[in-house]
Motif scaffolding. Structure first.
Motif, PDB file in Angstrom:
ATOM      1  N   THR A 255       0.893  -1.639  -0.359  1.00  0.00           N
ATOM      2  CA  THR A 255      -0.165   0.207  -0.046  1.00  0.00           C
ATOM      3  C   THR A 255       0.755   1.465  -0.234  1.00  0.00           C
ATOM      4  O   THR A 255       0.688   2.236  -0.737  1.00  0.00           O
ATOM      5  N   PRO A 256       1.949   1.495   0.764  1.00  0.00           N
ATOM      6  CA  PRO A 256       2.506   2.754   0.974  1.00  0.00           C
ATOM      7  C   PRO A 256       3.374   2.781  -0.588  1.00  0.00           C
ATOM      8  O   PRO A 256       3.795   4.346  -0.440  1.00  0.00           O
TER       9      PRO A 256
ATOM     10  N   LYS B  16      -9.472  -4.589   2.814  1.00  0.00           N
ATOM     11  CA  LYS B  16      -8.984  -3.867   3.497  1.00  0.00           C
ATOM     12  C   LYS B  16     -10.388  -2.532   4.518  1.00  0.00           C
ATOM     13  O   LYS B  16     -10.181  -2.993   5.796  1.00  0.00           O
TER      14      LYS B  16
ATOM     15  N   ARG C 175       9.769 -13.015  10.717  1.00  0.00           N
ATOM     16  CA  ARG C 175       9.941 -11.272  10.519  1.00  0.00           C
ATOM     17  C   ARG C 175      10.460 -10.935  11.611  1.00  0.00           C
ATOM     18  O   ARG C 175      10.843 -11.694  12.571  1.00  0.00           O
TER      19      ARG C 175
ATOM     20  N   ASP D 230       8.691  -3.133  10.693  1.00  0.00           N
ATOM     21  CA  ASP D 230       8.733  -4.144  10.551  1.00  0.00           C
ATOM     22  C   ASP D 230       9.812  -5.262   9.276  1.00  0.00           C
ATOM     23  O   ASP D 230      10.356  -4.143   8.685  1.00  0.00           O
TER      24      ASP D 230
ATOM     25  N   ARG E  99      11.047  -8.764   6.875  1.00  0.00           N
ATOM     26  CA  ARG E  99      10.417 -10.158   6.998  1.00  0.00           C
ATOM     27  C   ARG E  99      12.498 -10.529   6.745  1.00  0.00           C
ATOM     28  O   ARG E  99      13.243  -9.905   6.000  1.00  0.00           O
TER      29      ARG E  99
ATOM     30  N   ILE F 251      -2.138  -2.243   6.954  1.00  0.00           N
ATOM     31  CA  ILE F 251      -3.424  -3.068   7.479  1.00  0.00           C
ATOM     32  C   ILE F 251      -3.498  -4.856   7.329  1.00  0.00           C
ATOM     33  O   ILE F 251      -3.568  -4.035   5.891  1.00  0.00           O
TER      34      ILE F 251
ATOM     35  N   HIS G  67      -3.868  -7.554  10.969  1.00  0.00           N
ATOM     36  CA  HIS G  67      -2.088  -7.371  12.036  1.00  0.00           C
ATOM     37  C   HIS G  67      -1.904  -5.686  10.949  1.00  0.00           C
ATOM     38  O   HIS G  67      -2.103  -5.378  10.360  1.00  0.00           O
ATOM     39  N   THR G  68      -0.832  -5.884  11.593  1.00  0.00           N
ATOM     40  CA  THR G  68      -0.128  -4.201  11.340  1.00  0.00           C
ATOM     41  C   THR G  68       1.676  -4.723  11.569  1.00  0.00           C
ATOM     42  O   THR G  68       1.495  -4.984  12.980  1.00  0.00           O
ATOM     43  N   ALA G  69       2.280  -4.222  11.181  1.00  0.00           N
ATOM     44  CA  ALA G  69       4.180  -4.871  11.514  1.00  0.00           C
ATOM     45  C   ALA G  69       3.990  -5.689  11.246  1.00  0.00           C
ATOM     46  O   ALA G  69       2.849  -6.150  10.173  1.00  0.00           O
TER      47      ALA G  69
HETATM   48  C1  6PG Z   1       4.861  -6.620   6.232  1.00  0.00           C
HETATM   49  C2  6PG Z   1       4.070  -5.208   6.479  1.00  0.00           C
HETATM   50  C3  6PG Z   1       2.362  -5.417   6.363  1.00  0.00           C
HETATM   51  C4  6PG Z   1       1.804  -4.944   5.545  1.00  0.00           C
HETATM   52  C5  6PG Z   1       0.423  -5.132   5.644  1.00  0.00           C
HETATM   53  C6  6PG Z   1      -0.434  -4.592   4.693  1.00  0.00           C
HETATM   54  O1  6PG Z   1       5.633  -6.883   6.976  1.00  0.00           O
HETATM   55  O2  6PG Z   1       4.330  -7.556   5.658  1.00  0.00           O
HETATM   56  O3  6PG Z   1       4.427  -3.995   7.075  1.00  0.00           O
HETATM   57  O4  6PG Z   1       2.232  -5.044   8.101  1.00  0.00           O
HETATM   58  O5  6PG Z   1       1.754  -3.416   6.397  1.00  0.00           O
HETATM   59  O6  6PG Z   1      -0.092  -6.779   5.309  1.00  0.00           O
HETATM   60  O7  6PG Z   1      -0.128  -4.954   3.733  1.00  0.00           O
HETATM   61  P1  6PG Z   1      -0.550  -4.662   2.060  1.00  0.00           P
HETATM   62  O8  6PG Z   1      -0.043  -2.680   2.292  1.00  0.00           O
HETATM   63  O9  6PG Z   1       0.704  -4.697   1.194  1.00  0.00           O
HETATM   64  O10 6PG Z   1      -1.849  -4.688   2.492  1.00  0.00           O
END
Ligand code: 6PG
Length: 197
Positions: A7-8, A153, A130, A29, A31, A93, A98-100
């Protein structure tokens, strides 16, 4: 603090015309893959933002996920311990809210003493280890901004940010902890993601 995921990406591309030279960048966060791996959150930020900047940010603290989750979390936590409150924490999100890399029902969501922890089992693809900042670290900010777009979302946004929500999703927990710590919490949504509010 930059968010990962997809998304970002557009937001980072649009922000390349700003002056980042005085910025110190952190990641919410990562991977546990090499920084050149297409699953790496650093790789996404590098492609969408860092590589496009005429003047790079003063400091970029990359989570060294390739070291393995425990070692990477320990070394990142050492850096975080001397960090001032963040000016801005960007978060996404997930479809499971979940977030991060704070996934519902996983131990990392409950961690309050540490600032960064290993997440041995991700709750969603990519199913790699992660490293994630904890609620405590993410809430230590002047502003926390969630970005969400798309119909997948709608549900997680409603479950996390509707005033009459019945549960505590990881995104809601971070938002509430941030507000309790005095941070401004902003949720930026497109029409689809906001449809359930
Ligand atoms: C990650 C991200 C995670 C992400 C959400 C949304 O490492 O997966 O930090 O928290 O923000 O999964 O991901 P999308 O923007 O791809 O829907």
């Amino acid at each position: 603090v930059l968010a990962g995921g997809s998304t970002p990406r557009r937001a980072y591309e649009l922000a390349t015309d700003a002056d980042w030279s005085g910025a110190t960048l952190w990641f919410g966060d990562e991977r546990c893959v090499p920084p050149t791996d297409e699953r790496s959150n650093f790789a996404m930020a590098e492609r969408a933002l860092l590589a496009r900047l005429a003047t790079p940010p003063g400091t970029v603290h990359r989570i060294a996920g390739e070291l393995g989750a425990e070692a990477a979390a320990d070394s990142y936590e050492n850096l975080l311990e001397s960090a001032p409150p963040f000016d801005l924490v960007l978060l996404g999100i997930g479809p499971d809210a979940h977030t991060a890399s704070l996934f519902p029902g996983k131990p990392a969501v409950l961690e309050r003493d540490r600032l960064a922890v290993a997440v041995p089992e991700a709750g969603l693809e990519p199913l790699v280890e992660r490293v994630t900042l904890t609620v405590t670290a993410l809430a230590n900010a002047r502003e926390v901004m969630f970005l969400a777009a798309g119909t997948d979302k709608t549900g997680p946004v409603r479950r996390s940010f509707a005033r009459d929500r019945a549960e505590q999703t990881p995104a809601a927990i971070v938002a509430e902890a941030a507000e309790a710590a005095g941070a401004e919490v902003t949720v930026v949504l497109d029409r689809d993601a906001a449809a359930g509010l």
